[in-house]
Write an enzyme that holds these catalytic residues in place. Structure first.
Site, short mmCIF file in Angstrom:
data_model
loop_
_atom_site.label_atom_id
_atom_site.label_comp_id
_atom_site.label_asym_id
_atom_site.label_seq_id
_atom_site.Cartn_x
_atom_site.Cartn_y
_atom_site.Cartn_z
N HIS A 89 0.87 -1.17 0.00
CA HIS A 89 0.00 0.00 0.00
C HIS A 89 0.91 1.22 0.00
O HIS A 89 2.09 1.12 0.39
CB HIS A 89 -0.90 0.02 1.24
CG HIS A 89 -1.84 -1.15 1.28
ND1 HIS A 89 -1.77 -2.13 2.24
CD2 HIS A 89 -2.86 -1.50 0.46
CE1 HIS A 89 -2.71 -3.03 2.01
NE2 HIS A 89 -3.39 -2.67 0.93
N ASP A 149 2.51 1.62 3.21
CA ASP A 149 3.51 0.60 3.56
C ASP A 149 4.88 1.10 3.09
O ASP A 149 5.90 0.89 3.74
CB ASP A 149 3.23 -0.74 2.86
CG ASP A 149 1.98 -1.43 3.38
OD1 ASP A 149 1.74 -1.40 4.60
OD2 ASP A 149 1.25 -2.03 2.55
#
Ligand code: XUL
Ligand code: MN
Length: 347
Positions: free
Chosen positions: A51, A54
């Site tokens: 993501h 992330d």
């Protein structure tokens, strides 16, 4: 004899989690992302799914240049570990601006936030070396059907795809359909919906899909059929292999642990249609059991990969000539018995 290509495996760092669920806190110690990257190769994984946050934690607090500097740092870490970034997905379901969805929100300001964050995700994907942005359309839907104009919503989704395609002439967009959770009534619930949006877009060759086994099951569809449909159109960007015990909350169980035969059919459709030969990853989206002791908990990833490889061996020893004979004789009783006995190891 030509060598059959080996599969390359990927997963996202969220798959190594601390065991929290909506009803209880973490059961394991936190484990930071950088330490997770070191675990990939020894377990047989080469690809990392991300993501946007992330890649860049606390993304909302950083200026665009700082975001990309951080992403460049992550690329260097991946290189050091011999890893490749597979995709980056904007985590649009966490932000206060997207409480009512992003692209399909009734608020113009929220829609603008979602678009800006998505275009930034393309920049992050480019910086970490990923060829695709994944759109899991978490909150693009509603709990109250009358709350949104659905025709307008689908047009808005198409508009976003076109803006993304225009923003970057190479990036691919992979839509990951899911019929529910967190929303009750989700837009783009199946592969068919995602593919229709792809074909309606301005460059359909760059719009593909990710089929997640559990999401297909939640739509009461067969995951291997969803994969086959995408493969028939050269539109299977990636897969999220896992399993799901019926129409419940999204479980992300280990692949093949609920329905082994359905898992076999997923492997068969990937094997028989050359999936992976153009660099596609076999992606896993599996949740560690909350009950599992230790830190970090990674057995679910290792085990799912092993189950996949065992099923590849089963797919390769499945006697295609015999299958053809059963088909020609229209003896589907015989075919079904052969298939189940092959899985049981008795034939
Ligand atoms: C949600 C889900 C996500 C996507 C990535 O059900 O599967 O993890 O795969 O955003
Ligand atoms: Mn997924």
């Amino acid at each position: 004899m030509t060598k059959t290509p080996d599969y390359r495996f990927s997963f996202g760092p969220w798959n190594i989690n601390e065991g929290a669920d909506p009803f209880g806190p973490c059961t394991r110690h936190p484990y930071d992302h950088e330490a997770k990257y070191a675990l990939y190769r020894p377990m047989g994984f080469e690809g990392v799914q991300f993501h946007d946050d992330d890649v860049v934690p606390e993304i909302g607090k950083l200026a665009p240049a700082q975001v990309l500097a951080k992403a460049a740092g992550v690329r260097a870490i991946l290189n050091n570990h011999g890893l490749a970034a597979e995709f980056v997905a904007p985590r649009l379901w966490f932000a206060p601006e997207t409480i009512d969805g992003g692209y399909t929100s009734n608020s113009a300001a929220d829609r603008q936030y979602a678009l800006d964050r998505t275009l930034q995700t393309i920049d992050i994907a480019r910086t970490v070396g990923a060829k695709a942005v994944v759109l899991w359309l978490a909150r693009e839907g509603t709990y109250v059907r009358e709350a949104k104009n659905v025709v307008t919503a689908y047009r808005r989704l198409l508009e976003v795809l076109n803006k993304m395609l225009a923003y970057d002439k190479e990036i691919e967009i992979w839509i990951e359909p899911k019929p529910n959770e967190p929303t009750d009534l989700a837009f783009v619930p199946t592969a068919g919906h995602a593919m229709a949006l792809a074909y309606a877009s301005q460059d359909h060759r760059r719009v593909k899909i990710v089929v997640e086994s559990a999401h297909a099951i939640l739509a009461n569809l067969d995951p291997s059929d969803e994969m086959a449909f995408a493969l028939a159109h050269d539109k299977l960007g990636s897969v999220h292999l896992n399993d799901q015990n019926g129409l419940k909350y999204d479980q992300d169980k280990n692949f093949g642990t609920t329905n082994l035969r359905a898992a076999f059919n997923q492997v068969l459709v990937l094997e028989d249609n050359g999936y992976g030969r153009n660099g596609e990853f076999v992606g896993l989206d599996v949740k560690a059991m909350r009950t599992q002791k230790g830190s970090p908990v990674t057995d679910h990833l290792r085990n799912t990969r092993q189950i996949f490889l065992d099923l590849v061996a089963k797919a390769r020893s499945y006697d295609r000539k015999r299958v053809e004979e059963f088909r020609a004789a229209r003896d589907y009783e015989g075919l079904e018995l052969y298939t189940v006995q092959h899985l049981l190891g008795s034939r």
